[in-house]
Design an enzyme around this catalytic site. Structure first.
Site, PDB file in Angstrom:
ATOM      1  N   HIS A 267       0.841  -1.195   0.000  1.00 24.34           N
ATOM      2  CA  HIS A 267       0.000   0.000   0.000  1.00 24.34           C
ATOM      3  C   HIS A 267       0.879   1.249   0.000  1.00 24.34           C
ATOM      4  O   HIS A 267       1.770   1.363   0.817  1.00 24.34           O
ATOM      5  CB  HIS A 267      -0.904  -0.016   1.238  1.00 24.34           C
ATOM      6  CG  HIS A 267      -2.092   0.881   1.117  1.00 24.34           C
ATOM      7  ND1 HIS A 267      -1.966   2.239   1.061  1.00 24.34           N
ATOM      8  CD2 HIS A 267      -3.408   0.612   1.017  1.00 24.34           C
ATOM      9  CE1 HIS A 267      -3.174   2.769   0.940  1.00 24.34           C
ATOM     10  NE2 HIS A 267      -4.067   1.809   0.909  1.00 24.34           N
ATOM     11  N   SER A 285      -5.313   6.374   4.946  1.00 22.15           N
ATOM     12  CA  SER A 285      -6.275   5.991   3.907  1.00 22.15           C
ATOM     13  C   SER A 285      -5.899   6.481   2.511  1.00 22.15           C
ATOM     14  O   SER A 285      -5.388   7.581   2.314  1.00 22.15           O
ATOM     15  CB  SER A 285      -7.648   6.548   4.265  1.00 22.15           C
ATOM     16  OG  SER A 285      -8.519   6.381   3.176  1.00 22.15           O
ATOM     17  N   ARG A 338      -2.627   1.407  -6.618  1.00 21.72           N
ATOM     18  CA  ARG A 338      -1.692   1.196  -5.504  1.00 21.72           C
ATOM     19  C   ARG A 338      -0.332   0.664  -5.939  1.00 21.72           C
ATOM     20  O   ARG A 338       0.704   1.147  -5.487  1.00 21.72           O
ATOM     21  CB  ARG A 338      -2.312   0.206  -4.506  1.00 21.72           C
ATOM     22  CG  ARG A 338      -3.485   0.798  -3.761  1.00 21.72           C
ATOM     23  CD  ARG A 338      -4.129  -0.217  -2.845  1.00 21.72           C
ATOM     24  NE  ARG A 338      -5.214   0.423  -2.091  1.00 21.72           N
ATOM     25  CZ  ARG A 338      -6.024  -0.210  -1.256  1.00 21.72           C
ATOM     26  NH1 ARG A 338      -5.888  -1.505  -1.068  1.00 21.72           N
ATOM     27  NH2 ARG A 338      -6.964   0.430  -0.614  1.00 21.72           N
ATOM     28  N   HIS A 409       0.453  -4.757   2.902  1.00 20.55           N
ATOM     29  CA  HIS A 409      -0.908  -4.502   3.362  1.00 20.55           C
ATOM     30  C   HIS A 409      -1.826  -5.711   3.230  1.00 20.55           C
ATOM     31  O   HIS A 409      -2.680  -5.954   4.078  1.00 20.55           O
ATOM     32  CB  HIS A 409      -1.470  -3.339   2.538  1.00 20.55           C
ATOM     33  CG  HIS A 409      -2.843  -2.918   2.926  1.00 20.55           C
ATOM     34  ND1 HIS A 409      -3.172  -2.603   4.223  1.00 20.55           N
ATOM     35  CD2 HIS A 409      -3.980  -2.749   2.205  1.00 20.55           C
ATOM     36  CE1 HIS A 409      -4.457  -2.258   4.275  1.00 20.55           C
ATOM     37  NE2 HIS A 409      -4.970  -2.346   3.072  1.00 20.55           N
TER      38      HIS A 409
END
Lengths: 646, 251
Positions: A267, A285, A338, A409
């Site tokens: 991530h 986030s 990502r 992640h």
């Protein structure tokens, strides 16, 4: 080969799931009462499955390592959950959600499974609302949606920044309802140690009571694993501390194939590593990339001075900054997927332009957005994230740019399952992040929650019956069978072996070393030379572990060092399989980037002619090389294209 | 920074327990409280001693597993965060820090700083749910819910079930925890259907498990890492009263 049957139902894509459900075998209510199902894990997939099995009338036993099922790591998901409701009337459909998910996964997932996922996504939202999940709403009282990476529509439902928490508490409440009724029995603080296979079928587990150390045998007609991902093989990740790969590793060693172990999601926006004491990484986030601009200094001298504290980022004018995502990807800019964003950050830092005291960080800058929209707007959008950042880093992101760096992640790889979510061991089903099934080589944001609940509420309650219908004549299993005896003895022996090493180094010392090897050679960018180096390094570390690990205390007590050691022992083996899989896949796709396979301008280069398949690995014994099986991926309903974000 | 830690050590539920002092040196001000304990535990393991047991998992303030009574306050000196989110920069070099487990009868100590909070699960099992089964539910937008109610329900639903409210309360009352769940469902049309039965069952279970009563000191709200409001307790009391008054006489 020939062992892999994905059992995809006949008929057109959109009718496969209906066809399956209308033709499958069912178990009648009287027989359901006589059948036992074990569920391991209480996250979204496990809790949803267990509650649904209980409602259907099966006897269910659920195992979790936490003190309460509500603590499973699904709780930490922030952003949201996708569904094809098309409430905003912006052109969404089941097909579009299916298409985005397959494309986002870089064409390495099975069409039929992904279509079913998109199909049941709407039922999930209905179910959660009925359970009292307080999703965000508009002033008219209807549900609100927002957009997420990899989609052109707003299809993400959310509950502030705590969507995972609210969905898990929904599943937990359904589970609690069944526990209260007595259809489900919960075993908290229970660690699955091994799977018991009798006559080729999954028939039970050996569990260790974390408080007393006692080993327990549990038998059932079927076993469901919903034990999450194995990202903690990297030591530092956004996973919770106890998230582990031991359950999936144990079933792999008992004969379940492992699908695409090398597919790991890194991530891009996490708080960077600050020091050796660090135990985990915190995610910021993905939504921050809507307003934040990512940059590093344009000149290496400036980066050097910043690292030494002689210069501040705000000292650098526009002409001395490199907004590298906007430069490389003018079409998508800071909103590239990502995998692309993560690789670009690593490239800049490796080239000497990284910031922070370690040089492994880039800036995420909100100065422009604050100038354009005003501080109050940014505060309203991201206030809680800015506060979280400030608490951890002790720096005010309204004034100085945030520092971020990619972190491990999610693992797309996992136990290979067919359309019914059944592994290659009959009677063993695998759900959620623990299976390999729906995300291909890269998962889109807000899709993990969707998959966990889809598997748990709407897929397994059907498919498990198709299996159980063939076993209605079998009575409750006894746990005094020799297979249980043997499995328990093996566990006992492993624990004894670990406790008798009495070496000089802590479990965490080995775990950290493992993490470094994995991150350096099996991380964001991989190459043949590095992977070939990693495999013997991992073997050596494993040997060292078994000779020199130090675990105080005994088995018959709360012994966290022993728990960690059991998990790290498995991670040390799993890491090698990941390296092997990464080595064999001579292409770049999704989260798997092989440096040898890139376009002249540094983009991932997929090889559909040779690698459009799932690599399913079969265990061959302790020191033998695992055997790879291929499940070819046929794309009948979508055109396979190169992803382009320029 | 160098610190002295006075930590509650208790081998098992039956052990009497005592404070033991430890020194930890060179602690980074940027490390979290639990990372500081990790450093201590690494030291203890190397020395062949039993490390300090404590519950923790996500280390980002959402799983509710971590606890710890630090210098007399649940989750330590800062407001609105859990122990895992607290960083050592809140402490001074040379300071002595006292660390205890949650102290409440319904949360017996398992070992050292680990306690058994399964009483919370039992309260939820008694009625902290909406009795719908999987499938066969109406469309998610079939019943509009005023945004204000949905937001208030979310405020209540943010509870992480850590037990700080019980630990902070001189009566070891679980009112804030129970009220948060009762409120969440009471505010939503889906939850109204069983509202009366729910509040009675949950309150009865709470009493049965030995949690104390509320005497309105609001320590629970002050120490709640999610800053759940005591207004929820008022709402629960109202729900409870209505349910009792409305209850059929023959029951």
């Amino acid at each position: 080969m020939g062992k892999l049957d994905s059992k995809i139902p006949q008929g057109p894509l959109a009718e496969k799931w209906s066809y399956y459900k209308s033709h499958q075998n069912l178990v009648n209510p009287a027989n359901k009462r006589r059948m036992d199902i074990i569920v391991v894990g209480t996250g979204l997939a496990g809790a949803a499955a267990a509650a649904s099995f209980g409602e259907l009338g099966f006897n269910v036993k659920v195992f979790g390592i936490h003190d309460s099922p509500r603590r499973a790591h699904s709780i930490a998901a922030q952003g949201g959950i996708n569904a094809a409701k098309n409430y905003p009337n912006d052109g969404d459909s089941i097909y579009r959600l299916f298409y985005d998910t397959i494309k986002g996964g870089d064409y390495r997932a099975r069409e039929a499974n992904v279509y079913r996922l998109a199909e049941v996504s709407n039922d999930i939202i209905d179910q959660c609302v009925a359970q009292g999940v307080p999703f965000a709403r508009e002033y008219g009282g209807l549900l609100d949606n927002r957009s997420f990476g990899g989609a052109q529509v707003s299809r993400t439902f959310y509950a502030r920044g705590q969507t995972g928490q609210q969905l898990l508490l929904g599943a937990y409440s359904a589970l609690s309802k069944e526990i209260g009724k007595g259809t489900v029995k919960m075993y908290p603080r229970s660690d699955m140690m091994d799977l018991v296979v009798v006559d080729g079928h999954a028939r039970g587990i050996i569990a260790r009571n974390i408080i007393t150390g006692k080993l327990e045998r549990h038998a059932a007609h079927a076993v469901v694993l919903a034990t999450g991902g194995y990202g903690n093989v990297f030591f530092l990740s956004t996973n919770a501390m106890t998230s582990n790969g031991s359950a999936v590793w144990k079933v792999y060693k008992k004969g379940a194939f492992f699908g695409n172990p090398c597919f790991t999601q890194i991530h891009p926006t996490c708080i960077p590593v600050a020091g050796d004491y660090q135990s985990k990484l915190t995610l910021m986030s993905e939504s921050l990339r809507n307003d934040g601009r990512i940059w590093v200094p344009k000149y290496a001298e400036d980066a050097e001075k910043i690292r030494k504290g002689q210069l501040k980022p705000t000292d650098l004018g526009e002409d001395r900054r490199d907004y590298y995502l906007e430069r490389r990807y003018p079409a998508f800019g800071n909103l590239v997927p990502r995998d692309v964003a993560s690789r670009a950050a690593k490239e800049r830092c490796d080239a000497g332009f990284g910031v922070g005291n370690t040089g492994l960080a880039v800036y995420l800058d909100f100065a422009d957005a604050i100038k354009r929209l005003g501080k109050h707007v940014i505060e309203a959008r991201y206030g809680n994230l800015f506060q979280m950042y400030e608490k951890i880093v002790d720096d005010n992101p309204y004034e100085t740019p945030m520092m971020i760096y990619p972190a491990v992640h999610y693992t797309m790889g996992g136990i290979w399952v067919d359309y019914e979510l059944q592994s290659t061991i009959p009677g063993l089903f695998v759900a959620g992040e623990a299976n390999f099934s729906d995300h291909g080589a890269n998962r889109l944001g807000a899709s993990a929650l969707m998959q966990g609940l889809s598997d748990g509420y709407f897929v397994l309650p059907y498919t498990i019956q198709n299996y159980l219908a063939g076993h209605i004549h079998e009575p409750h299993f006894k746990t005094d069978l020799p297979e249980f005896e043997q499995a328990e003895m093996n566990v006992r022996e492993t624990i004894h072996r670990l406790l008798s090493v009495k070496g000089t180094k802590t479990v965490d010392t080995f775990h950290r070393k493992l993490g470094h090897i994995m991150w350096d050679y099996v991380g964001m960018a991989r190459n043949k030379e590095g992977l070939q180096k990693a495999i013997p390094m991992l073997r050596q570390l494993r040997e060292e572990f078994w000779k020199d690990v130090k675990i105080p205390g005994t088995n018959e007590m709360v012994n966290t060092e022993l728990e960690k050691a059991l998990r790290v022992a498995d991670f040390l083996e799993l890491g090698e399989l990941m390296a092997r899989d990464a080595l064999h896949r001579e292409e770049s796709c999704g989260g798997h980037f092989r440096e040898e396979y890139q376009t002249p301008d540094g983009e991932a280069l997929r090889d559909d002619a040779n690698f459009a398949y799932v690599a399913a690995w079969e265990y061959q014994g302790e020191n033998a090389e695992p055997l790879m099986h291929k499940e070819p991926l046929a794309f009948e309903y979508i055109e396979v294209k190169q992803r382009n974000y320029k | 920074m160098d610190l002295t830690l006075k930590i509650w050590r208790q081998a098992s539920a039956n052990d009497k327990g005592r404070f033991v002092s430890y020194k930890v040196n060179n602690v980074s001000a940027d490390s979290s409280f639990l990372e500081m304990l990790d450093v201590l535990n690494e030291d203890l393991v190397i020395k062949g001693e039993d490390p300090v047991a404590f519950d923790h998992d996500c280390r980002e303030g959402i799983c509710g597993a971590c606890s710890l009574y630090i210098n007399g306050r649940p989750h330590g000196p800062d407001r609105g965060i859990t122990t895992c989110q607290m960083h050592m920069r809140h402490f001074k070099d040379g300071e002595t820090i006292t660390i205890e487990p949650w102290r409440a009868k319904p949360f017996p100590v398992i070992k050292d700083l680990m306690v058994d909070r399964s009483a919370f699960d039992k309260i939820i099992q008694a009625g902290g749910f909406i009795s719908v089964r999987t499938g066969g539910v109406p469309d998610a937008n079939a019943i509009p819910i005023p945004k204000r109610d949905a937001d208030l329900a979310m405020d209540a639903a943010a509870c992480i079930g850590c037990g700080a409210c019980v630990a902070a309360c001189k009566n070891a009352s679980a009112m804030l925890f129970v009220a948060a769940k009762v409120s969440q469902f009471a505010l939503l049309p889906q939850g109204r259907v069983e509202a009366k039965e729910r509040v009675q069952k949950m309150v009865a279970k709470m009493d049965e498990l030995g949690f104390g009563n509320c005497t309105n000191t609001y320590a629970c709200e002050a120490e709640c890492p999610k800053e759940i409001s005591v207004a929820n307790i008022a709402r629960m009391n109202r729900e409870f009263l209505v349910a009792k008054v409305a209850a059929p006489k023959d029951k």
